[in-house]
Scaffold this active site. Structure first.
Site, PDB file in Angstrom:
ATOM      1  N   HIS A   1      -2.370 -10.202  -3.230  1.00  0.00           N
ATOM      2  CA  HIS A   1      -3.287  -8.969  -4.061  1.00  0.00           C
ATOM      3  C   HIS A   1      -3.881  -9.740  -4.874  1.00  0.00           C
ATOM      4  O   HIS A   1      -4.129  -9.394  -6.393  1.00  0.00           O
ATOM      5  CB  HIS A   1      -2.217  -7.871  -5.367  1.00  0.00           C
ATOM      6  CG  HIS A   1      -2.562  -6.340  -4.707  1.00  0.00           C
ATOM      7  ND1 HIS A   1      -3.991  -6.571  -5.877  1.00  0.00           N
ATOM      8  CD2 HIS A   1      -2.109  -5.219  -4.316  1.00  0.00           C
ATOM      9  CE1 HIS A   1      -4.131  -5.348  -6.116  1.00  0.00           C
ATOM     10  NE2 HIS A   1      -3.651  -4.143  -4.668  1.00  0.00           N
ATOM     11  N   PRO A   2      -4.920 -11.004  -4.372  1.00  0.00           N
ATOM     12  CA  PRO A   2      -5.469 -10.834  -5.457  1.00  0.00           C
ATOM     13  C   PRO A   2      -6.566 -11.024  -6.494  1.00  0.00           C
ATOM     14  O   PRO A   2      -7.345 -10.081  -5.065  1.00  0.00           O
ATOM     15  CB  PRO A   2      -5.415 -12.642  -4.933  1.00  0.00           C
ATOM     16  CG  PRO A   2      -5.761 -12.926  -3.424  1.00  0.00           C
ATOM     17  CD  PRO A   2      -4.524 -11.288  -3.441  1.00  0.00           C
ATOM     18  N   TYR A   3      -6.480 -10.422  -7.530  1.00  0.00           N
ATOM     19  CA  TYR A   3      -8.592 -10.397  -8.395  1.00  0.00           C
ATOM     20  C   TYR A   3      -9.382 -10.872  -8.566  1.00  0.00           C
ATOM     21  O   TYR A   3      -8.170 -12.196  -8.948  1.00  0.00           O
ATOM     22  CB  TYR A   3      -7.921  -9.350  -9.494  1.00  0.00           C
ATOM     23  CG  TYR A   3      -7.595  -8.614  -9.435  1.00  0.00           C
ATOM     24  CD1 TYR A   3      -7.661  -7.176  -9.143  1.00  0.00           C
ATOM     25  CD2 TYR A   3      -5.479  -7.882  -9.613  1.00  0.00           C
ATOM     26  CE1 TYR A   3      -7.090  -5.896  -9.596  1.00  0.00           C
ATOM     27  CE2 TYR A   3      -4.722  -6.486  -9.019  1.00  0.00           C
ATOM     28  CZ  TYR A   3      -5.392  -5.760  -9.108  1.00  0.00           C
ATOM     29  OH  TYR A   3      -5.336  -4.857  -9.276  1.00  0.00           O
TER      30      TYR A   3
ATOM     31  N   HIS B   1       2.917  -0.238  -2.946  1.00  0.00           N
ATOM     32  CA  HIS B   1       3.682  -1.497  -2.655  1.00  0.00           C
ATOM     33  C   HIS B   1       5.194  -1.961  -2.975  1.00  0.00           C
ATOM     34  O   HIS B   1       5.462  -2.953  -4.454  1.00  0.00           O
ATOM     35  CB  HIS B   1       2.643  -2.254  -4.204  1.00  0.00           C
ATOM     36  CG  HIS B   1       1.254  -2.195  -3.699  1.00  0.00           C
ATOM     37  ND1 HIS B   1       1.064  -2.792  -2.548  1.00  0.00           N
ATOM     38  CD2 HIS B   1      -0.079  -2.092  -4.570  1.00  0.00           C
ATOM     39  CE1 HIS B   1      -0.383  -2.638  -2.411  1.00  0.00           C
ATOM     40  NE2 HIS B   1      -0.835  -2.125  -3.692  1.00  0.00           N
TER      41      HIS B   1
ATOM     42  N   ASN C   1       1.033  -1.153   0.168  1.00  0.00           N
ATOM     43  CA  ASN C   1      -0.077  -0.243   0.067  1.00  0.00           C
ATOM     44  C   ASN C   1       0.604   1.148  -0.192  1.00  0.00           C
ATOM     45  O   ASN C   1       2.127   0.969  -0.228  1.00  0.00           O
ATOM     46  CB  ASN C   1      -0.870  -0.020   1.327  1.00  0.00           C
ATOM     47  CG  ASN C   1      -2.387   0.693   0.758  1.00  0.00           C
ATOM     48  OD1 ASN C   1      -2.037   0.991  -0.021  1.00  0.00           O
ATOM     49  ND2 ASN C   1      -3.343   0.184   1.353  1.00  0.00           N
TER      50      ASN C   1
ATOM     51  N   ASP D   1     -11.235   1.778  -3.720  1.00  0.00           N
ATOM     52  CA  ASP D   1      -9.604   1.598  -3.201  1.00  0.00           C
ATOM     53  C   ASP D   1      -9.703   2.312  -2.203  1.00  0.00           C
ATOM     54  O   ASP D   1      -8.569   3.124  -1.653  1.00  0.00           O
ATOM     55  CB  ASP D   1      -9.153   2.517  -4.389  1.00  0.00           C
ATOM     56  CG  ASP D   1      -7.448   2.131  -4.697  1.00  0.00           C
ATOM     57  OD1 ASP D   1      -7.182   1.332  -3.780  1.00  0.00           O
ATOM     58  OD2 ASP D   1      -6.647   2.191  -5.180  1.00  0.00           O
TER      59      ASP D   1
ATOM     60  N   GLU E   1      -7.687  -7.407   0.094  1.00  0.00           N
ATOM     61  CA  GLU E   1      -6.222  -7.442   0.625  1.00  0.00           C
ATOM     62  C   GLU E   1      -5.776  -7.311   2.122  1.00  0.00           C
ATOM     63  O   GLU E   1      -5.752  -5.529   2.735  1.00  0.00           O
ATOM     64  CB  GLU E   1      -5.140  -5.896   0.162  1.00  0.00           C
ATOM     65  CG  GLU E   1      -5.203  -6.342  -1.505  1.00  0.00           C
ATOM     66  CD  GLU E   1      -5.342  -4.845  -2.309  1.00  0.00           C
ATOM     67  OE1 GLU E   1      -3.626  -4.088  -2.082  1.00  0.00           O
ATOM     68  OE2 GLU E   1      -5.560  -4.195  -2.897  1.00  0.00           O
TER      69      GLU E   1
END
Length: 349
Positions: free
Chosen positions: A180-182, A109, A83, A250, A314
């Site tokens: 950080h999976p989408y 990140h 982040n 976000d 996340e």
């Protein structure tokens, strides 16, 4: 169906180091692929209510594609600090450090070349788990201290993806790791029709540069209230300053549980497929990100992603914690061991 042994294939090289693609399979037939480049979860195929399998993780086709561009941080391990940090500035034990500016005027990140762009060592392989590790040297991305970190990925027969982190340091430093999976529980299209519930009564609002203002405010009466099931798309474009700044969601939300304890982050449900995701962590916060900047990023089968094709939960500490002493601390001292456990559990109903 019996457990299938771990599958390992050579996926190429990066900076002279071998990169592998691992395939973990469980008794339900679900299949998780992970590479030791960036600790990336490349794909996760799991069944819907009819028993049909689909890949519910956004990703890319090859190592070459990830090396070309992974500016969206698709399913990486983000570190040494996940982040944002305001203007890349922090102080540790009275000494000031200037980090990379790689997200507008801020740090994001891990910096210019974070953990997502490193080849990790594979230190353990088992039928349904692998462990990756690396030593981040003192001064890497201008952080103090040599940090030794490991992440174990396990695919259980209960259809859980389990991530367990450990880290130590030889100098006082700050760390914040996340995966950080989408996710897209349909496997295609956008995620605004997913139903989301979050165990979060508060969130940390952000300024125009996406840095927390330092406030911790109630979600009640705002588009950030997911305390009962709500479609992700219902208020994503609401006339609310925080949604305007984030171009959707976000933001960091505060998980409603005691600090350091393992508990529920939230749940996501996709009605057409029946796929159901429950997320748990020991971390204090969760960054809800709705893929607002995915459009045009190249995905699998050389198909560009569309806006909001995936959503992220996340698990992490709050953004910019080093500059907000009232946030849970991200400091790690010599002799201490950082640990984190985060679990994504899949089913269908």
């Amino acid at each position: 169906m019996e457990t299938v042994a771990l599958k390992k294939e050579n996926w190429g090289t990066h900076e002279g180091q071998e990169v592998f693609l691992y395939t973990l399979t469980n008794a339900l037939g679900s299949e998780l692929q992970i590479t030791n480049y960036g600790g990336i979860m490349v794909s996760f195929k799991t069944a819907d209510r009819e028993g049909n399998f689909a890949d519910v993780l956004l990703g890319k086709d090859s190592l070459a594609d990830y090396l070309k561009d992974n500016g969206c941080y698709l399913s990486v391990i983000a570190g040494r600090y996940a982040n944002r940090i305001c203007k890349g500035q922090l102080s540790v034990e009275g000494k000031d450090y200037q980090l990379a500016i790689n997200n507008g005027e801020n740090f994001l990140h891990g910096g210019a070349k974070g953990f997502d762009q490193k080849v990790w060592d594979v230190t353990e392989e088992a039928d349904q788990s692998i462990t990756i590790s690396r030593v981040s040297p003192d001064g890497e991305e201008n952080f103090p201290g040599a940090v030794t970190v490991s992440v174990q990925f396990t695919l259980t027969n209960e259809n859980e993806i389990v991530l367990e982190y450990k880290a130590t340091t030889d100098k006082t430093t700050v760390i914040n790791f996340t995966s950080h999976p989408y996710f897209n529980l349909k496997g295609e299209g956008n995620i605004e029709d997913h139903e989301l519930t979050l165990n979060c009564k508060y969130f940390t609002p952000i300024d125009e540069t996406c840095i927390p203002t330092g406030e911790i405010i109630s979600v009640k009466g705002t588009p950030f209230d997911f305390t009962s099931p709500k479609l992700i798309g219902k208020e994503i474009d609401a006339d609310y300053e925080q949604n305007r700044i984030g171009v959707g969601y976000d933001h960091n939300l505060v998980i409603d549980k005691p600090l350091g304890e393992y508990g529920l982050i939230g749940e996501a449900y996709e009605p057409a497929s029946g796929r159901f995701l429950q997320a748990y962590t020991t971390e204090p916060g969760v960054q809800l990100y709705t893929g607002n900047w995915l459009e045009g990023d190249m995905g699998k089968n050389q198909t560009p992603h569309i806006k909001r094709q995936g959503f992220c939960m996340e698990a992490q500490h709050y953004p910019d914690s080093p500059n907000n002493p009232h946030f849970p601390s991200t400091e790690l001292k010599p002799g201490e061991t950082y640990t984190q456990k985060t679990v994504y559990k899949f089913s269908a109903k």
